[in-house]
Design an enzyme around this catalytic site. Structure first.
Site, PDB file in Angstrom:
ATOM      1  N   ARG A 147      11.136   0.083  10.907  1.00 19.82           N
ATOM      2  CA  ARG A 147      10.002   0.336  11.721  1.00 19.82           C
ATOM      3  C   ARG A 147      10.043  -0.625  12.970  1.00 19.82           C
ATOM      4  NH1 ARG A 147       4.745   0.500   8.310  1.00 19.82           N
ATOM      5  NH2 ARG A 147       3.806  -0.225  10.099  1.00 19.82           N
ATOM      6  N   LYS A 178       0.761  -1.206   0.093  1.00 16.30           N
ATOM      7  CA  LYS A 178      -0.032  -0.138  -0.155  1.00 16.30           C
ATOM      8  C   LYS A 178       0.926   0.972   0.044  1.00 16.30           C
ATOM      9  CE  LYS A 178      -2.368  -0.828   3.816  1.00 16.30           C
ATOM     10  NZ  LYS A 178      -1.952  -2.106   4.479  1.00 16.30           N
ATOM     11  N   ARG A 208      11.941  -4.846   5.463  1.00 11.02           N
ATOM     12  CA  ARG A 208      11.541  -3.294   4.993  1.00 11.02           C
ATOM     13  C   ARG A 208      12.534  -2.397   5.739  1.00 11.02           C
ATOM     14  NH1 ARG A 208       5.113  -2.391   4.782  1.00 11.02           N
ATOM     15  NH2 ARG A 208       5.399  -2.369   7.028  1.00 11.02           N
ATOM     16  N   ARG A 238      -0.799  -7.718  13.835  1.00 12.38           N
ATOM     17  CA  ARG A 238      -1.224  -6.613  12.878  1.00 12.38           C
ATOM     18  C   ARG A 238      -1.980  -7.766  11.758  1.00 12.38           C
ATOM     19  NH1 ARG A 238       4.333  -4.188  11.244  1.00 12.38           N
ATOM     20  NH2 ARG A 238       3.258  -3.075   9.854  1.00 12.38           N
ATOM     21  N   ARG A 271      -9.714   1.142   8.654  1.00 13.01           N
ATOM     22  CA  ARG A 271      -9.456  -0.232   9.109  1.00 13.01           C
ATOM     23  C   ARG A 271     -10.223  -1.287   9.918  1.00 13.01           C
ATOM     24  NH1 ARG A 271      -3.437   0.868   8.775  1.00 13.01           N
ATOM     25  NH2 ARG A 271      -2.270  -0.788   9.312  1.00 13.01           N
TER      26      ARG A 271
HETATM   27  P1  AMP Z   1       0.612   1.094   8.888  1.00 16.17           P
HETATM   28  O1  AMP Z   1       2.189   1.994   8.585  1.00 16.17           O
HETATM   29  O2  AMP Z   1      -0.456   1.282   7.846  1.00 16.17           O
HETATM   30  O3  AMP Z   1       1.108  -0.576   8.834  1.00 16.17           O
HETATM   31  O4  AMP Z   1       0.309   1.260  10.357  1.00 16.17           O
HETATM   32  C1  AMP Z   1       1.236   1.027  11.298  1.00 16.17           C
HETATM   33  C2  AMP Z   1       0.599   1.026  12.758  1.00 16.17           C
HETATM   34  O5  AMP Z   1      -0.333   2.411  12.786  1.00 16.17           O
HETATM   35  C3  AMP Z   1      -0.746  -0.151  12.952  1.00 16.17           C
HETATM   36  O6  AMP Z   1      -0.234  -1.252  13.227  1.00 16.17           O
HETATM   37  C4  AMP Z   1      -1.719   0.619  14.096  1.00 16.17           C
HETATM   38  O7  AMP Z   1      -0.995   0.519  15.124  1.00 16.17           O
HETATM   39  C5  AMP Z   1      -1.631   2.027  13.486  1.00 16.17           C
HETATM   40  N1  AMP Z   1      -2.621   2.416  12.608  1.00 16.17           N
HETATM   41  C6  AMP Z   1      -2.595   2.812  11.449  1.00 16.17           C
HETATM   42  N2  AMP Z   1      -3.560   3.015  10.596  1.00 16.17           N
HETATM   43  C7  AMP Z   1      -4.498   2.822  11.599  1.00 16.17           C
HETATM   44  C8  AMP Z   1      -5.993   3.121  11.496  1.00 16.17           C
HETATM   45  N3  AMP Z   1      -6.655   3.322  10.552  1.00 16.17           N
HETATM   46  N4  AMP Z   1      -6.679   2.893  12.839  1.00 16.17           N
HETATM   47  C9  AMP Z   1      -5.980   2.626  13.874  1.00 16.17           C
HETATM   48  N5  AMP Z   1      -4.545   2.120  14.004  1.00 16.17           N
HETATM   49  C10 AMP Z   1      -4.049   2.558  12.885  1.00 16.17           C
END
Ligand code: AMP
Length: 219
Positions: A165, A14, A131, A176, A89
């Site tokens: 990260r 994404k 990554r 996740r 999400r």
């Molecule tokens: P990502 O970078 O999209 O993989 O998101 C990393 C982390 O950010 C996730 O594991 C959640 O802890 C938090 N996060 C990102 N987007 C959301 C969302 N829409 N709702 C809740 N937590 C989020």
């Protein structure tokens, strides 16, 4: 203006594909994960709470995430479209977004496309654990699948510092992925009932996925 919502498990690409639409089609990218990583660095109660939940791979409460999304949608002038990367999400976030677009941003988006990037779980752990990110501009690379062209130098900005990260490790990835699978069916059903879902095979190469996504975005 188009709204493209990227939907798929962590590690499906994404972020990488959002960067493509941003650069090639002049879309504004909103990544809730990126915005929350900035909040997590703040030395206050909110920052500490967000950092702790992210380290565990848990979702951040809706109030914080809604704030990120609404402030990003406030200023979209000059862009050809908007990309949501990592939002919504959960079904409650889907409903919040739907209500917000209907009541507060009516007519802003002429087309909404939900692009589902489908990748089997077996490929995701390797993708996520390899990554790394440019510390200056945030572009994502991968040790074997997408290394920098010149070793140790960011293709995009020339930066020489990179980081991983803190949530890109095997244990957190399982949490996740679980969260994604728990919410996937409801979210997909909501958007399918409106005929907004376009599926892409995310197991293909970055370039092939890019072509598929550009076609959908422009179609
Ligand atoms: P990502 O970078 O999209 O993989 O998101 C990393 C982390 O950010 C996730 O594991 C959640 O802890 C938090 N996060 C990102 N987007 C959301 C969302 N829409 N709702 C809740 N937590 C989020």
């Amino acid at each position: 203006m188009n709204l493209v919502i990227f939907f798929g498990p962590p590690g499906c690409g994404k972020g990488t594909q959002s960067d493509v639409l941003k650069a090639e089609l002049n879309y504004k990218k909103t990544s809730t994960g990126d915005a929350l990583r900035v909040i997590a660095k703040q030395d206050n109660d909110l920052g500490n709470e967000v950092a702790s939940l992210m380290r565990q791979g848990k979702l951040i409460p809706d109030a914080t995430v809604s704030e990120v999304i609404t402030s990003s949608l406030e200023d979209v002038s000059g862009f050809a479209g908007v990309i949501l990367d990592g939002y919504p999400r959960t079904l409650s976030q889907v409903e919040f977004l739907d209500d917000y677009l209907t009541n507060k941003k009516s007519g802003l988006f002429s087309k909404i496309k939900v692009i589902e990037i489908d990748v089997p779980d077996s490929l995701l752990i390797n993708r996520i654990c390899g990554r790394y990110v440019c510390a200056s501009c945030g572009v994502t690379y991968h040790e074997s699948l997408r290394p920098t062209r010149e070793a140790g130098k960011c293709d995009n900005c020339g930066g020489v510092e990179f980081s991983k990260r803190s949530d890109d490790n095997k244990e957190t990835v399982k949490e996740r992925l679980q969260s994604y699978h728990d919410n996937f069916a409801n979210i997909k059903a909501f958007y399918e009932s409106r005929n907004l879902v376009f599926a892409v095979d995310g197991a293909k190469s970055i370039e092939e996925v890019r072509e598929d996504i550009i076609k959908i975005a422009l179609g």
